[in-house]
Structure formats: C-alpha cells, structure tokens
Design a protein around this motif. Structure first.
Motif, short mmCIF file in Angstrom:
data_model
loop_
_atom_site.label_atom_id
_atom_site.label_comp_id
_atom_site.label_asym_id
_atom_site.label_seq_id
_atom_site.Cartn_x
_atom_site.Cartn_y
_atom_site.Cartn_z
N ASP A 175 0.92 -1.49 -0.06
CA ASP A 175 -0.52 0.11 0.13
C ASP A 175 1.09 0.92 -0.17
O ASP A 175 0.13 2.12 -0.75
CB ASP A 175 -1.11 0.36 1.55
CG ASP A 175 -0.15 0.26 2.70
OD1 ASP A 175 0.82 -0.46 2.80
OD2 ASP A 175 -0.89 0.13 3.43
N VAL A 176 2.17 1.25 0.82
CA VAL A 176 2.59 2.32 1.05
C VAL A 176 2.68 2.81 -0.90
O VAL A 176 3.59 3.86 -1.09
CB VAL A 176 3.67 2.39 1.82
CG1 VAL A 176 4.61 3.88 2.38
CG2 VAL A 176 3.19 1.61 3.06
N ASN A 177 3.49 1.54 -0.95
CA ASN A 177 4.49 2.34 -3.03
C ASN A 177 3.39 2.84 -4.08
O ASN A 177 3.54 3.90 -4.20
CB ASN A 177 5.03 1.02 -3.63
CG ASN A 177 6.15 -0.21 -2.55
OD1 ASN A 177 6.65 1.27 -2.22
ND2 ASN A 177 6.13 -0.95 -3.27
N ILE A 178 1.86 2.44 -4.15
CA ILE A 178 0.39 2.49 -4.27
C ILE A 178 0.49 4.12 -3.90
O ILE A 178 0.32 4.85 -5.08
CB ILE A 178 0.02 2.06 -4.54
CG1 ILE A 178 -1.03 2.09 -3.63
CG2 ILE A 178 0.02 0.37 -5.20
CD1 ILE A 178 -3.05 1.13 -3.89
N MET A 179 0.92 4.18 -2.59
CA MET A 179 0.21 5.40 -2.08
C MET A 179 1.53 6.48 -2.51
O MET A 179 0.97 7.89 -2.89
CB MET A 179 0.06 5.67 -0.48
CG MET A 179 -0.76 5.09 -0.12
SD MET A 179 -0.97 5.33 1.86
CE MET A 179 -1.18 6.32 2.79
N THR A 205 2.74 11.34 -8.44
CA THR A 205 1.47 11.57 -9.85
C THR A 205 -0.07 13.19 -9.49
O THR A 205 0.70 13.40 -10.74
CB THR A 205 0.95 10.11 -10.45
OG1 THR A 205 1.68 9.33 -10.10
CG2 THR A 205 -0.19 10.67 -12.14
N ALA A 206 -0.41 12.61 -8.82
CA ALA A 206 -1.24 13.96 -8.78
C ALA A 206 -0.72 15.16 -8.30
O ALA A 206 -1.41 16.16 -9.04
CB ALA A 206 -2.43 13.05 -7.33
N HIS A 207 0.25 15.38 -7.39
CA HIS A 207 -0.20 16.11 -6.89
C HIS A 207 1.81 17.29 -6.54
O HIS A 207 2.22 18.07 -6.79
CB HIS A 207 0.63 16.89 -5.51
CG HIS A 207 -1.41 15.89 -5.43
ND1 HIS A 207 -2.27 17.52 -5.50
CD2 HIS A 207 -2.12 15.66 -4.98
CE1 HIS A 207 -3.30 16.36 -5.37
NE2 HIS A 207 -3.46 15.33 -4.70
N TRP A 208 2.02 15.62 -7.38
CA TRP A 208 4.33 16.22 -7.23
C TRP A 208 4.57 16.07 -8.56
O TRP A 208 5.59 15.50 -8.72
CB TRP A 208 4.90 15.65 -5.92
CG TRP A 208 4.19 16.19 -5.06
CD1 TRP A 208 3.33 15.50 -4.72
CD2 TRP A 208 4.37 17.42 -4.30
NE1 TRP A 208 3.19 16.27 -2.68
CE2 TRP A 208 3.59 17.82 -3.08
CE3 TRP A 208 5.26 18.69 -4.46
CZ2 TRP A 208 3.17 18.46 -1.78
CZ3 TRP A 208 5.46 19.39 -3.05
CH2 TRP A 208 4.78 18.98 -2.07
N PRO A 209 4.14 15.95 -10.05
CA PRO A 209 4.61 15.19 -10.95
C PRO A 209 6.36 15.92 -11.77
O PRO A 209 6.69 15.15 -12.19
CB PRO A 209 3.82 15.02 -11.89
CG PRO A 209 2.99 17.19 -11.86
CD PRO A 209 2.49 16.46 -10.22
N GLN A 244 -6.94 9.45 -0.36
CA GLN A 244 -7.10 8.50 -1.56
C GLN A 244 -5.93 8.62 -2.50
O GLN A 244 -5.85 8.37 -3.53
CB GLN A 244 -7.99 10.07 -2.20
CG GLN A 244 -9.68 9.99 -2.18
CD GLN A 244 -10.31 11.26 -3.26
OE1 GLN A 244 -9.52 12.25 -3.66
NE2 GLN A 244 -11.11 11.15 -3.52
N ALA A 245 -4.75 8.98 -1.98
CA ALA A 245 -3.39 8.55 -2.96
C ALA A 245 -3.24 7.38 -3.36
O ALA A 245 -2.67 6.75 -4.24
CB ALA A 245 -2.53 8.91 -1.13
N ALA A 246 -4.01 6.02 -2.28
CA ALA A 246 -3.44 4.33 -2.81
C ALA A 246 -4.30 4.31 -3.70
O ALA A 246 -3.97 3.83 -4.39
CB ALA A 246 -4.13 4.05 -1.79
N ILE A 247 -5.98 4.99 -3.74
CA ILE A 247 -6.31 4.94 -4.91
C ILE A 247 -5.85 5.68 -6.31
O ILE A 247 -6.12 4.71 -6.94
CB ILE A 247 -7.74 5.75 -4.33
CG1 ILE A 247 -8.61 4.32 -3.42
CG2 ILE A 247 -8.95 5.49 -5.90
CD1 ILE A 247 -8.56 3.09 -4.18
N LEU A 248 -5.48 6.50 -6.36
CA LEU A 248 -4.88 6.99 -7.57
C LEU A 248 -3.40 6.02 -7.42
O LEU A 248 -3.53 6.24 -8.64
CB LEU A 248 -3.66 8.83 -7.05
CG LEU A 248 -5.67 9.89 -6.74
CD1 LEU A 248 -5.12 10.85 -6.13
CD2 LEU A 248 -6.59 9.58 -8.28
N GLY A 249 -3.27 5.97 -7.00
CA GLY A 249 -1.71 5.01 -6.92
C GLY A 249 -2.09 3.82 -7.50
O GLY A 249 -1.17 3.35 -8.51
N ALA A 250 -3.36 2.90 -7.19
CA ALA A 250 -3.36 2.25 -7.34
C ALA A 250 -3.97 2.10 -9.23
O ALA A 250 -3.44 1.20 -10.05
CB ALA A 250 -4.65 1.20 -6.43
#
Length: 406
Positions: free
Chosen positions: A198-202, A208-212, A375-381
């Motif tokens: 889970d931490v990897n996908i977070m 991706t969403a906020h620090w690309p 939502q970090a994990a959802i966005l990462g998944a």
C-alpha cells in the motif's frame, strides 16, 4: 502478474526505428493534441505510417479527434489526442480495517468510489469477494460495462512479491501469506491484475497527482505501522525482493528496551506509530486506546498528546535524516492516518531532518503533509495499472485483439 512500466516516452526518447502504434501512442499520453504532420515531424516516421498508426489507435478508442489546427492555407489539419475515458480501471486500497474501491478513467480521474468497513484479518477470500462485488456495482454506477475494464490495481497493507502479487508473511494479514491474489480476482474479472504494498502505491498516487515535476520523491506513511515508498529518477524502487522502504523496522537507540511486533527491539514502528504513541499516553494515565484517540486529544489541546506527536516526529526524523543523506529526495511527503494529523508530527520531523542532514541535501528539500490524503492509494493503484496497460507492448497486443475482433 506483470511488472508495471514507466512513464510515456518523451519526444527525444521515441524509438523511431520501431514505428509501432504502441510507441507512437506514448507521445500522446500527455494529453496534448497533435496533427499527423506534427507526429511525423517528432518521430521521423513517414506521414503514411503515422496515419495508419493513428487509425488503429482511433479504432481502439484510445485516441480520439481533438479539433482542427490552424490552417496555413487549404483545409485545416485534424488533431488527435489521448482519450482517457476509453477504458476504466478498478482501483482498490485494502487497509487493516477498511477497503476503498474506486473506478477511475485511464487518466486517474475518479468516476465512482466507495469506502467499506472490513478487517483484512477476515481473510483473502472474504475481502476479495467484497472487492469484486463492490467493483461491479461501481462500474454500473459509473455507467460502464465489464468490457470497459482495462485492469485492476490492488494495494495491500503488508509485504508483496511484486512479480507474483502474492503477500509474503504479512504481520497483520492472517491467511494471506502466499495467497494468489491475482489468480483469485481473475476468476471473476478477466483482466490484468496488479498488486503492490500500500505505501508503494500511495507514493505513486501522491507524486503523480500533486508532485509530478519531482523525480526524486519519498513518501512516509504513519498509521498503525510505518512504511515508505521510494521514487528515484521517476521510477518506483521496490528493491530485490519488494521490501524496499521498510522504514518502520529501522532501529533507534532510544527504544533499545521497547519490543516491536516483529520480535526485534527499538524499531521505529514500536516508538512512533499510532498504537505506540497511544501506549505511551496510556502509561501517563490518559485514555488513549488507538491512534485516533491520540489525534483527538491533540485536537483538544492536550499538551501530553501534542508532545507525544512531536517526539514521534523527532524519532521519524532521525531515520529520515539518514534517508535524505542516502537518497537526496527533493520532496518528503508524510501521509497515513497519523501522518496527515499535521503540524505537531511534521514539526518534529523537520526539526531533526534539517539539523541532522547535510546542508546540500536539504538546501531545496520540502517536507509536506499529504495532499491526496486517503485517496493517495486509490490514485496510485490506478496509476500502477495504467503504466502497464498503456505501455507499448500491451498497446500493441490490444490493437491486435481489436483488429482480430473486427
């Protein structure tokens, strides 16, 4: 289970000698509309080759028309762009006591989402059956068919062998060790299934969403446990066996007599996780059974709870100072149910990191609280799946299947 792929190629990285539609598609993944002539000029491919590749991508739905460019005389040329709504992803965050299921498009936009109360200790079949059932409901709620599903991404709260998607001796997941998560889900949903810690996908989702723009990025989750996700030069680092980032079991001298659930003494997790902070407050006579009680007390202005969070931040900062010297990230983001509590924990982290790290390593370092939150994990998944399904090789296979079906 197949490893996910990296970002889309830049113009300078385009493998023009190949000329495959999957390679051409990587130039369009940024969402910018281009004409056939612009694509031909960027890739060095013949216009006829570009035209045939664009036609194939449009038939698949991955690319769509995006208006017309300004004409320099004659008929204005048509422009084309990535169509992220062509397919959807089922993104899943399995926590110790919750499951979040969401449907996203290929650009990571959340179309439907549901949070469920479910203990991971209920076992893999029970949890994954609920994931599949809820996923089907959300597809319907989003107005999408099962055939629109490109893949499933799942984050689990324990070590995962990324090549197979199987949990490996997860401490809080009885019954999950070695379980074939991919095979079990594919019995119901016959699409690619990717599984990771889970931490990897977070880390993937937050970056991706906020620090690309930050290719060297470090994410710390502070909750029931403590872990981290490492992104170096734009790529998620999993290590030789998928255990990179196991920050919670780095030993601190201050905790030499404190036993961790892993059996060792002095682990960061035994000192600075939610349960550890709650235990320290109970020893001071406060009513704190779990991490959420710590946050409640701190929010109410309880000085002992505030000091405990500050000390937990210092402990985490002691480990992160070493991380900064070794990896030199430009951003450290703190998340998780305790991490997002804000100022007190992060203040402790900053205090130690900036004091203990080398000045050059911290000269442009930012330490921030997670913006994506839960939502970090959802966005990462979702991102994990799109990195795979939109890779050149998989795009080629998708187009071959579309042509065969046609």
């Amino acid at each position: 289970m197949t490893k996910s792929h990296g970002e889309g190629a830049s113009l300078l990285e385009y493998p023009a000698s190949q000329g495959r539609a999957g390679d051409l598609f990587q130039l369009l993944r940024d969402g910018k509309a281009r004409t056939r002539a612009e694509l031909a000029g960027s890739t060095g491919l013949a216009r006829s080759t570009v035209a045939s590749r664009i036609e194939a991508l449009m038939l698949s739905g991955l690319v769509g028309p995006a208006g017309e460019a300004t004409s320099s005389g004659g008929r204005p040329p048509s422009r084309f762009a990535f169509n992220p709504s062509s397919r959807v992803v089922l993104a899943v965050d399995v926590g110790a006591s919750h499951v979040i299921v969401a449907v996203t498009d290929l650009g990571g936009k959340i179309l439907a989402e549901q949070r469920l109360a479910r203990e991971v200790s209920d076992g893999p079949e029970t949890v994954l059956d609920q994931v599949v059932a809820q996923g089907r409901k959300l597809l319907a709620a989003a107005g999408r068919k099962a055939g629109d599903l490109a893949g499933v991404g799942i984050g689990l709260p324990g070590p995962v062998e990324h090549d197979t998607g199987k949990p490996v001796k997860p401490p809080i997941m009885p019954g999950w060790d070695g379980f074939d998560v991919v095979g079990y889900v594919q019995q119901s949903l016959r699409v690619p299934v990717l599984v990771d810690n889970d931490v990897n996908i977070m880390a993937l989702g937050e970056r991706t969403a906020h620090w690309p723009e930050h290719g060297n990025f470090f994410f710390v989750k502070v909750a029931t446990g403590i872990g981290s996700g490492i992104i170096s030069s734009g790529e998620l680092q999993r290590g030789a066996n998928g255990t990179a980032g196991d920050l919670g079991h780095v030993q601190l001298a201050r905790g030499a007599d404190v036993q961790c659930a892993c059996g060792n003494y002095g682990c960061l997790e035994a000192l600075a996780s939610g349960p550890a902070i709650a235990r320290a407050l109970r020893e001071q006579g406060l009513d704190a059974a779990k991490g959420s009680d710590v946050l409640r007390l701190a929010s109410d202005g309880n000085l002992q709870a505030i000091q405990a969070l500050r000390q937990a931040g210092r402990d985490i900062g002691e480990v992160l100072a070493t991380v900064v010297n070794l990896l030199n990230p430009s951003v450290i983001v703190v998340g998780g149910s305790i991490g997002v509590s804000g100022e007190h924990l992060v203040a402790g982290i900053r205090e130690v990191v900036y004091r203990r790290s080398q000045p050059l390593a911290t000269s442009h370092l930012r330490i921030a609280v997670s913006i994506a939150g839960d939502q970090a994990a959802i966005l990462g998944a979702s991102r994990m799946v799109t990195q795979y399904v939109l890779s050149p090789a998989v795009i080629e296979a998708t187009l071959a299947g579309t042509a065969a079906a046609g």
